[in-house]
Design a protein around this motif. Structure first.
Motif, PDB file in Angstrom:
ATOM      1  N   ASP A 156       0.865  -1.176   0.000  1.00  0.00           N
ATOM      2  CA  ASP A 156       0.000   0.000   0.000  1.00  0.00           C
ATOM      3  C   ASP A 156       0.901   1.226   0.000  1.00  0.00           C
ATOM      4  O   ASP A 156       1.672   1.429   0.939  1.00  0.00           O
ATOM      5  N   THR A 157       0.819   2.028  -1.050  1.00  0.00           N
ATOM      6  CA  THR A 157       1.739   3.167  -1.194  1.00  0.00           C
ATOM      7  C   THR A 157       1.381   4.310  -0.258  1.00  0.00           C
ATOM      8  O   THR A 157       2.180   5.228  -0.104  1.00  0.00           O
ATOM      9  N   VAL A 158       0.219   4.251   0.382  1.00  0.00           N
ATOM     10  CA  VAL A 158      -0.175   5.302   1.317  1.00  0.00           C
ATOM     11  C   VAL A 158       0.297   4.978   2.729  1.00  0.00           C
ATOM     12  O   VAL A 158       0.998   5.773   3.360  1.00  0.00           O
ATOM     13  N   ASP A 159      -0.068   3.792   3.235  1.00  0.00           N
ATOM     14  CA  ASP A 159       0.298   3.473   4.619  1.00  0.00           C
ATOM     15  C   ASP A 159       1.575   2.638   4.744  1.00  0.00           C
ATOM     16  O   ASP A 159       2.057   2.411   5.847  1.00  0.00           O
ATOM     17  N   GLY A 160       2.114   2.136   3.617  1.00  0.00           N
ATOM     18  CA  GLY A 160       3.375   1.403   3.645  1.00  0.00           C
ATOM     19  C   GLY A 160       3.259  -0.052   4.074  1.00  0.00           C
ATOM     20  O   GLY A 160       4.266  -0.741   4.191  1.00  0.00           O
ATOM     21  N   LYS A 161       2.041  -0.531   4.304  1.00  0.00           N
ATOM     22  CA  LYS A 161       1.868  -1.916   4.744  1.00  0.00           C
ATOM     23  C   LYS A 161       1.927  -2.866   3.552  1.00  0.00           C
ATOM     24  O   LYS A 161       1.518  -2.529   2.445  1.00  0.00           O
ATOM     25  N   VAL A 162       2.413  -4.083   3.819  1.00  0.00           N
ATOM     26  CA  VAL A 162       2.496  -5.125   2.799  1.00  0.00           C
ATOM     27  C   VAL A 162       1.434  -6.170   3.094  1.00  0.00           C
ATOM     28  O   VAL A 162       1.279  -6.613   4.238  1.00  0.00           O
ATOM     29  N   TYR A 163       0.696  -6.553   2.054  1.00  0.00           N
ATOM     30  CA  TYR A 163      -0.364  -7.533   2.174  1.00  0.00           C
ATOM     31  C   TYR A 163      -0.092  -8.702   1.236  1.00  0.00           C
ATOM     32  O   TYR A 163       0.211  -8.482   0.066  1.00  0.00           O
ATOM     33  N   ARG A 164      -0.184  -9.925   1.765  1.00  0.00           N
ATOM     34  CA  ARG A 164      -0.102 -11.098   0.903  1.00  0.00           C
ATOM     35  C   ARG A 164      -1.484 -11.302   0.292  1.00  0.00           C
ATOM     36  O   ARG A 164      -2.476 -11.410   0.994  1.00  0.00           O
ATOM     37  N   LYS A 165      -1.538 -11.372  -1.038  1.00  0.00           N
ATOM     38  CA  LYS A 165      -2.818 -11.440  -1.744  1.00  0.00           C
ATOM     39  C   LYS A 165      -3.193 -12.852  -2.164  1.00  0.00           C
ATOM     40  O   LYS A 165      -4.338 -13.100  -2.490  1.00  0.00           O
ATOM     41  N   THR A 166      -2.229 -13.767  -2.213  1.00  0.00           N
ATOM     42  CA  THR A 166      -2.521 -15.147  -2.573  1.00  0.00           C
ATOM     43  C   THR A 166      -1.899 -16.083  -1.547  1.00  0.00           C
ATOM     44  O   THR A 166      -0.970 -15.718  -0.830  1.00  0.00           O
ATOM     45  N   SER A 167      -2.440 -17.291  -1.502  1.00  0.00           N
ATOM     46  CA  SER A 167      -1.886 -18.347  -0.663  1.00  0.00           C
ATOM     47  C   SER A 167      -2.090 -19.651  -1.427  1.00  0.00           C
ATOM     48  O   SER A 167      -3.176 -20.228  -1.428  1.00  0.00           O
ATOM     49  N   THR A 168      -1.045 -20.085  -2.101  1.00  0.00           N
ATOM     50  CA  THR A 168      -1.134 -21.292  -2.915  1.00  0.00           C
ATOM     51  C   THR A 168      -0.243 -22.374  -2.328  1.00  0.00           C
ATOM     52  O   THR A 168       0.766 -22.080  -1.697  1.00  0.00           O
ATOM     53  N   LYS A 169      -0.610 -23.594  -2.543  1.00  0.00           N
ATOM     54  CA  LYS A 169       0.126 -24.717  -1.963  1.00  0.00           C
ATOM     55  C   LYS A 169       1.566 -24.792  -2.484  1.00  0.00           C
ATOM     56  O   LYS A 169       2.497 -24.997  -1.715  1.00  0.00           O
ATOM     57  N   TYR A 170       1.722 -24.624  -3.795  1.00  0.00           N
ATOM     58  CA  TYR A 170       3.047 -24.781  -4.390  1.00  0.00           C
ATOM     59  C   TYR A 170       3.618 -23.476  -4.931  1.00  0.00           C
ATOM     60  O   TYR A 170       4.635 -23.471  -5.609  1.00  0.00           O
ATOM     61  N   GLY A 171       2.955 -22.360  -4.686  1.00  0.00           N
ATOM     62  CA  GLY A 171       3.416 -21.077  -5.192  1.00  0.00           C
ATOM     63  C   GLY A 171       2.891 -20.824  -6.592  1.00  0.00           C
ATOM     64  O   GLY A 171       2.397 -21.735  -7.269  1.00  0.00           O
ATOM     65  N   ALA A 172       2.965 -19.594  -7.009  1.00  0.00           N
ATOM     66  CA  ALA A 172       2.489 -19.203  -8.339  1.00  0.00           C
ATOM     67  C   ALA A 172       3.290 -17.977  -8.772  1.00  0.00           C
ATOM     68  O   ALA A 172       3.973 -17.348  -7.968  1.00  0.00           O
ATOM     69  N   ALA A 173       3.206 -17.660 -10.045  1.00  0.00           N
ATOM     70  CA  ALA A 173       3.972 -16.520 -10.561  1.00  0.00           C
ATOM     71  C   ALA A 173       3.252 -15.912 -11.753  1.00  0.00           C
ATOM     72  O   ALA A 173       2.238 -16.440 -12.215  1.00  0.00           O
ATOM     73  N   ASP A 174       3.794 -14.822 -12.258  1.00  0.00           N
ATOM     74  CA  ASP A 174       3.277 -14.147 -13.449  1.00  0.00           C
ATOM     75  C   ASP A 174       1.799 -13.807 -13.299  1.00  0.00           C
ATOM     76  O   ASP A 174       0.967 -14.160 -14.112  1.00  0.00           O
ATOM     77  N   PHE A 175       1.487 -13.089 -12.235  1.00  0.00           N
ATOM     78  CA  PHE A 175       0.113 -12.721 -11.926  1.00  0.00           C
ATOM     79  C   PHE A 175      -0.372 -11.627 -12.874  1.00  0.00           C
ATOM     80  O   PHE A 175       0.350 -10.694 -13.191  1.00  0.00           O
ATOM     81  N   THR A 176      -1.630 -11.752 -13.320  1.00  0.00           N
ATOM     82  CA  THR A 176      -2.259 -10.743 -14.171  1.00  0.00           C
ATOM     83  C   THR A 176      -3.725 -10.626 -13.777  1.00  0.00           C
ATOM     84  O   THR A 176      -4.408 -11.643 -13.627  1.00  0.00           O
ATOM     85  N   PHE A 177      -4.188  -9.394 -13.611  1.00  0.00           N
ATOM     86  CA  PHE A 177      -5.596  -9.171 -13.313  1.00  0.00           C
ATOM     87  C   PHE A 177      -6.380  -9.039 -14.608  1.00  0.00           C
ATOM     88  O   PHE A 177      -5.875  -8.545 -15.616  1.00  0.00           O
ATOM     89  N   SER A 178      -7.646  -9.456 -14.561  1.00  0.00           N
ATOM     90  CA  SER A 178      -8.536  -9.221 -15.704  1.00  0.00           C
ATOM     91  C   SER A 178      -8.779  -7.722 -15.818  1.00  0.00           C
ATOM     92  O   SER A 178      -8.546  -6.973 -14.860  1.00  0.00           O
TER      93      SER A 178
END
Length: 186
Positions: A156-178
Motif C-alpha cells: 500500500d503506497t499510502v500506509d506502507g503496509k504489505v499484504y499477501r494477496k494469494t496463498s497457494t500450496k506450491y506457489g504461483a507466478a506471473d500474476f495478471t488481473f482481468s
C-alpha cells in the motif's frame, strides 16, 4: 514494451540490449532503443515515457527515463552504490523500484516532482526474491517468496503496509488481473 538482450557479434562475454514494443493491432515490433544496457522497461501510463534500469560496465546502476518515440534518454536518476536497481514501476509522479543490496531485495521509491532527488526505502531488504513489479490501483504489486513459496503481494503506497494477496500450496507466478479487476490469473 520489453527489453531484449543482444549478444555482441565479436565478443562472447559482451552484450547490449534493446527496448522494443509490439503494436497490438498488427503485431509489428519496433526498436525504441538501439544499444546500451537498459533493461526492465515500465511505461508511464499517460505520456509515452519509459522508466528502465541501466547498468554500467563498472557494476553501477541507475534509473533512466526514456522518450518512448525517439528512444533518447531524457533524464537519469542514480541509485546508491550499495544498491543494484532491478525493476521499476511508475505510479503518478513516484517511481518504485526493486533493488538488491547486501541484505537482499528491497523496494525503494523516488519522487519525480522532487527531481528524483533521492531514494526512500519502502520495504526493507531481506533475503527473498522480489519480481514482477506492477501497479494495481494505488498499490504496488509484486511476486515474492517471503513465505517460502512465490506469492502475490501488495504494498500500500499510502500506509506502507504489505499484504499477501494469494496463498497457494506450491506457489504461483506471473500474476495478471482481468481488465475489470474481478479475476486474477497466474
Amino acid at each position: 514494451i520489453f527489453s531484449e538482450t543482444v549478444p555482441d557479434v565479436r565478443w562472447s562475454q559482451k552484450y547490449n540490449s534493446v527496448i522494443r514494443s509490439v503494436n497490438p493491432d498488427n503485431g509489428r515490433k519496433r526498436n525504441i532503443t538501439v544499444s546500451g544496457r537498459i533493461f526492465n522497461p515500465f511505461p508511464f501510463p499517460d505520456d509515452g515515457r519509459i522508466a528502465a534500469a541501466e547498468y554500467s560496465d563498472d557494476g553501477r546502476s541507475r534509473l533512466v527515463i526514456i522518450d518512448g518515440e525517439s528512444g533518447e534518454i531524457r533524464s537519469v536518476i542514480p541509485v546508491s552504490d550499495t544498491l543494484q536497481l532491478v525493476e521499476p514501476a511508475v505510479l503518478g509522479n513516484t517511481i518504485y523500484a526493486s533493488c538488491i543490496s547486501g541484505s537482499g531485495y528491497g523496494i525503494y521509491s523516488t519522487d519525480l516532482s522532487d527531481s528524483g532527488s533521492g531514494w526512500t526505502e519502502r520495504l526493507s531488504p531481506s533475503p527473498v526474491m522480489i519480481s514482477n513489479l506492477d501497479i494495481y490501483g494505488s498499490r504496488l504489486i509484486f511476486s515474492s517468496d517471503r513465505t517460502g513459496t512465490k506469492e502475490l503481494y501488495a504494498l500500500d503506497t499510502v500506509d506502507g503496509k504489505v499484504y499477501r494477496k494469494t496463498s497457494t500450496k506450491y506457489g504461483a507466478a506471473d500474476f495478471t488481473f482481468s481488465d475489470d479487476g474481478k479475476y486474477l490469473f497466474c
